[in-house]
Write a protein that holds these residues in place. Structure first.
Motif, PDB file in Angstrom:
ATOM      1  N   MET B   1       0.826  -1.208   0.000  1.00 44.09           N
ATOM      2  CA  MET B   1       0.000   0.000   0.000  1.00 44.09           C
ATOM      3  C   MET B   1       0.855   1.251   0.000  1.00 44.09           C
ATOM      4  SD  MET B   1      -1.567   0.149   3.834  1.00 44.09           S
ATOM      5  CE  MET B   1      -2.812   1.218   3.171  1.00 44.09           C
ATOM      6  N   LYS B   2       0.236   2.349  -0.461  1.00 42.39           N
ATOM      7  CA  LYS B   2       0.983   3.604  -0.588  1.00 42.39           C
ATOM      8  C   LYS B   2       0.822   4.481   0.651  1.00 42.39           C
ATOM      9  CE  LYS B   2       1.399   4.024  -5.526  1.00 42.39           C
ATOM     10  NZ  LYS B   2       1.278   4.865  -6.701  1.00 42.39           N
ATOM     11  N   ILE B   3       1.952   4.926   1.185  1.00 47.31           N
ATOM     12  CA  ILE B   3       1.942   5.807   2.348  1.00 47.31           C
ATOM     13  C   ILE B   3       2.568   7.139   1.930  1.00 47.31           C
ATOM     14  CG2 ILE B   3       2.718   6.080   4.736  1.00 47.31           C
ATOM     15  CD1 ILE B   3       0.935   3.706   4.491  1.00 47.31           C
ATOM     16  N   LYS B   4       1.927   8.240   2.341  1.00 49.25           N
ATOM     17  CA  LYS B   4       2.428   9.567   1.986  1.00 49.25           C
ATOM     18  C   LYS B   4       3.109  10.217   3.188  1.00 49.25           C
ATOM     19  CE  LYS B   4      -1.699   9.898  -0.831  1.00 49.25           C
ATOM     20  NZ  LYS B   4      -1.145   9.308  -2.034  1.00 49.25           N
ATOM     21  N   VAL B   5       4.242  10.853   2.944  1.00 50.00           N
ATOM     22  CA  VAL B   5       4.989  11.493   4.021  1.00 50.00           C
ATOM     23  C   VAL B   5       5.365  12.908   3.614  1.00 50.00           C
ATOM     24  CG1 VAL B   5       7.031  11.337   5.489  1.00 50.00           C
ATOM     25  CG2 VAL B   5       6.044   9.269   4.532  1.00 50.00           C
ATOM     26  N   ILE B   6       5.277  13.832   4.570  1.00 47.39           N
ATOM     27  CA  ILE B   6       5.752  15.195   4.340  1.00 47.39           C
ATOM     28  C   ILE B   6       6.890  15.468   5.309  1.00 47.39           C
ATOM     29  CG2 ILE B   6       5.161  17.629   4.670  1.00 47.39           C
ATOM     30  CD1 ILE B   6       2.392  16.983   3.644  1.00 47.39           C
ATOM     31  N   VAL B   7       8.000  15.972   4.789  1.00 42.51           N
ATOM     32  CA  VAL B   7       9.134  16.347   5.640  1.00 42.51           C
ATOM     33  C   VAL B   7       9.308  17.859   5.547  1.00 42.51           C
ATOM     34  CG1 VAL B   7      11.622  16.114   5.990  1.00 42.51           C
ATOM     35  CG2 VAL B   7      10.268  14.124   5.343  1.00 42.51           C
ATOM     36  N   THR B   8       9.239  18.529   6.677  1.00 49.25           N
ATOM     37  CA  THR B   8       9.358  19.995   6.685  1.00 49.25           C
ATOM     38  C   THR B   8      10.484  20.434   7.609  1.00 49.25           C
ATOM     39  OG1 THR B   8       7.681  19.992   8.414  1.00 49.25           O
ATOM     40  CG2 THR B   8       6.937  20.500   6.207  1.00 49.25           C
ATOM     41  N   LEU B   9      11.001  21.623   7.364  1.00 45.04           N
ATOM     42  CA  LEU B   9      11.998  22.199   8.261  1.00 45.04           C
ATOM     43  C   LEU B   9      11.330  22.561   9.573  1.00 45.04           C
ATOM     44  CD1 LEU B   9      13.909  24.520   5.778  1.00 45.04           C
ATOM     45  CD2 LEU B   9      14.851  22.558   6.989  1.00 45.04           C
ATOM     46  N   LYS B  10      12.054  22.382  10.679  1.00 41.66           N
ATOM     47  CA  LYS B  10      11.496  22.765  11.972  1.00 41.66           C
ATOM     48  C   LYS B  10      11.324  24.277  12.051  1.00 41.66           C
ATOM     49  CE  LYS B  10      12.997  18.908  14.675  1.00 41.66           C
ATOM     50  NZ  LYS B  10      13.477  18.306  15.852  1.00 41.66           N
ATOM     51  N   LYS B  11      10.419  24.695  12.915  1.00 40.75           N
ATOM     52  CA  LYS B  11      10.226  26.125  13.172  1.00 40.75           C
ATOM     53  C   LYS B  11      11.547  26.736  13.594  1.00 40.75           C
ATOM     54  CE  LYS B  11       5.635  27.606  14.563  1.00 40.75           C
ATOM     55  NZ  LYS B  11       4.755  27.888  15.690  1.00 40.75           N
ATOM     56  N   GLY B  12      11.856  27.898  13.052  1.00 46.32           N
ATOM     57  CA  GLY B  12      13.078  28.566  13.485  1.00 46.32           C
ATOM     58  C   GLY B  12      14.275  28.246  12.604  1.00 46.32           C
ATOM     59  N   VAL B  13      14.177  27.163  11.818  1.00 47.15           N
ATOM     60  CA  VAL B  13      15.270  26.852  10.891  1.00 47.15           C
ATOM     61  C   VAL B  13      15.079  27.701   9.630  1.00 47.15           C
ATOM     62  CG1 VAL B  13      16.361  25.063   9.501  1.00 47.15           C
ATOM     63  CG2 VAL B  13      15.449  24.507  11.755  1.00 47.15           C
ATOM     64  N   LEU B  14      16.123  28.409   9.239  1.00 47.02           N
ATOM     65  CA  LEU B  14      16.029  29.276   8.061  1.00 47.02           C
ATOM     66  C   LEU B  14      15.716  28.476   6.805  1.00 47.02           C
ATOM     67  CD1 LEU B  14      18.963  31.847   8.404  1.00 47.02           C
ATOM     68  CD2 LEU B  14      16.518  32.255   8.660  1.00 47.02           C
ATOM     69  N   ASP B  15      14.885  29.052   5.936  1.00 48.96           N
ATOM     70  CA  ASP B  15      14.482  28.369   4.712  1.00 48.96           C
ATOM     71  C   ASP B  15      14.702  29.322   3.534  1.00 48.96           C
ATOM     72  OD1 ASP B  15      13.293  26.998   2.691  1.00 48.96           O
ATOM     73  OD2 ASP B  15      11.274  27.024   3.528  1.00 48.96           O
ATOM     74  N   PRO B  16      15.956  29.441   3.066  1.00 48.86           N
ATOM     75  CA  PRO B  16      16.252  30.392   1.996  1.00 48.86           C
ATOM     76  C   PRO B  16      15.500  30.091   0.701  1.00 48.86           C
ATOM     77  CG  PRO B  16      18.163  29.027   2.512  1.00 48.86           C
ATOM     78  CD  PRO B  16      17.141  28.728   3.544  1.00 48.86           C
ATOM     79  N   GLN B  17      15.249  28.815   0.451  1.00 49.40           N
ATOM     80  CA  GLN B  17      14.518  28.430  -0.762  1.00 49.40           C
ATOM     81  C   GLN B  17      13.081  28.964  -0.710  1.00 49.40           C
ATOM     82  OE1 GLN B  17      14.970  24.237  -1.392  1.00 49.40           O
ATOM     83  NE2 GLN B  17      14.143  24.295  -3.460  1.00 49.40           N
ATOM     84  N   GLY B  18      12.449  28.769   0.456  1.00 51.05           N
ATOM     85  CA  GLY B  18      11.097  29.295   0.653  1.00 51.05           C
ATOM     86  C   GLY B  18      11.072  30.803   0.541  1.00 51.05           C
ATOM     87  N   LYS B  19      12.089  31.456   1.111  1.00 49.39           N
ATOM     88  CA  LYS B  19      12.187  32.911   1.065  1.00 49.39           C
ATOM     89  C   LYS B  19      12.283  33.401  -0.385  1.00 49.39           C
ATOM     90  CE  LYS B  19      12.573  36.814   3.271  1.00 49.39           C
ATOM     91  NZ  LYS B  19      11.378  37.257   4.018  1.00 49.39           N
ATOM     92  N   ALA B  20      13.084  32.694  -1.184  1.00 46.00           N
ATOM     93  CA  ALA B  20      13.247  33.071  -2.597  1.00 46.00           C
ATOM     94  C   ALA B  20      11.916  32.949  -3.340  1.00 46.00           C
ATOM     95  CB  ALA B  20      14.303  32.191  -3.255  1.00 46.00           C
ATOM     96  N   ILE B  21      11.170  31.879  -3.032  1.00 46.82           N
ATOM     97  CA  ILE B  21       9.860  31.691  -3.680  1.00 46.82           C
ATOM     98  C   ILE B  21       8.919  32.817  -3.273  1.00 46.82           C
ATOM     99  CG2 ILE B  21       7.851  30.168  -3.843  1.00 46.82           C
ATOM    100  CD1 ILE B  21       9.812  27.819  -3.299  1.00 46.82           C
ATOM    101  N   GLN B  22       8.953  33.155  -1.969  1.00 40.23           N
ATOM    102  CA  GLN B  22       8.079  34.220  -1.475  1.00 40.23           C
ATOM    103  C   GLN B  22       8.387  35.539  -2.187  1.00 40.23           C
ATOM    104  OE1 GLN B  22       8.894  35.783   2.436  1.00 40.23           O
ATOM    105  NE2 GLN B  22       7.855  37.571   1.619  1.00 40.23           N
ATOM    106  N   GLN B  23       9.667  35.865  -2.305  1.00 41.91           N
ATOM    107  CA  GLN B  23      10.047  37.123  -2.949  1.00 41.91           C
ATOM    108  C   GLN B  23       9.663  37.139  -4.425  1.00 41.91           C
ATOM    109  OE1 GLN B  23      14.163  37.160  -1.835  1.00 41.91           O
ATOM    110  NE2 GLN B  23      13.806  38.308   0.064  1.00 41.91           N
ATOM    111  N   THR B  24       9.803  35.983  -5.062  1.00 43.13           N
ATOM    112  CA  THR B  24       9.411  35.902  -6.474  1.00 43.13           C
ATOM    113  C   THR B  24       7.906  36.105  -6.627  1.00 43.13           C
ATOM    114  OG1 THR B  24      11.196  34.326  -6.816  1.00 43.13           O
ATOM    115  CG2 THR B  24       9.552  34.482  -8.550  1.00 43.13           C
TER     116      THR B  24
END
Lengths: 77, 77
Positions: B1-24
């Motif tokens: 069977m198929k299981i779905k997983v999401i892996v996210t950065l913890k709160k407080g960890v800088l996310d430059p990739q996300g920041k770049a998307i936000q600015q764009t």
């Protein structure tokens, strides 16, 4: 409000990254993994109160920037 | 069977990739985007019928390979 989006490769599009993860898992103690597909996850904080409007806005973002609709599908959670 | 997983950065960890998307997005027509955080998504096909067992197995994979628990959290959907 925060809207969550998942962007995945379309069925039939090769996913070498997922394949590499699957092979690594198989080589560890996880020989029962048949397939892994990797995708992207976005947590978008939009300055809007209305959930329906916020989701419509995020859908627009998916079409214009977040997903490459030629090879990817998006799903707004 | 198929299981779905999401892996996210913890709160407080800088996310430059996300920041770049936000600015764009802000620079396009989406000035109402306050923050974007990016994460990873995995769709894992495990050779098991029992959902509970499959999820426990995937949790083990998260701890051993898929997530870096120092800076990331995982969530099994």
């Amino acid at each position: 409000m925060k809207i969550k989006v998942i962007v995945t490769l379309k069925k039939g599009v090769l996913d070498p990254q997922g394949k590499a993860i699957q092979q690594t898992l198989n080589g560890m103690t996880f020989s029962d993994v048949k397939q892994v597909r990797q995708g992207k996850y976005f947590d978008i904080d939009v300055n809007m109160e209305d959930e329906k409007k916020a989701k419509a806005r995020v859908e627009e973002m998916c079409k214009k920037l977040l997903a490459n609709l030629v090879i990817e599908d998006y799903k707004i959670l």
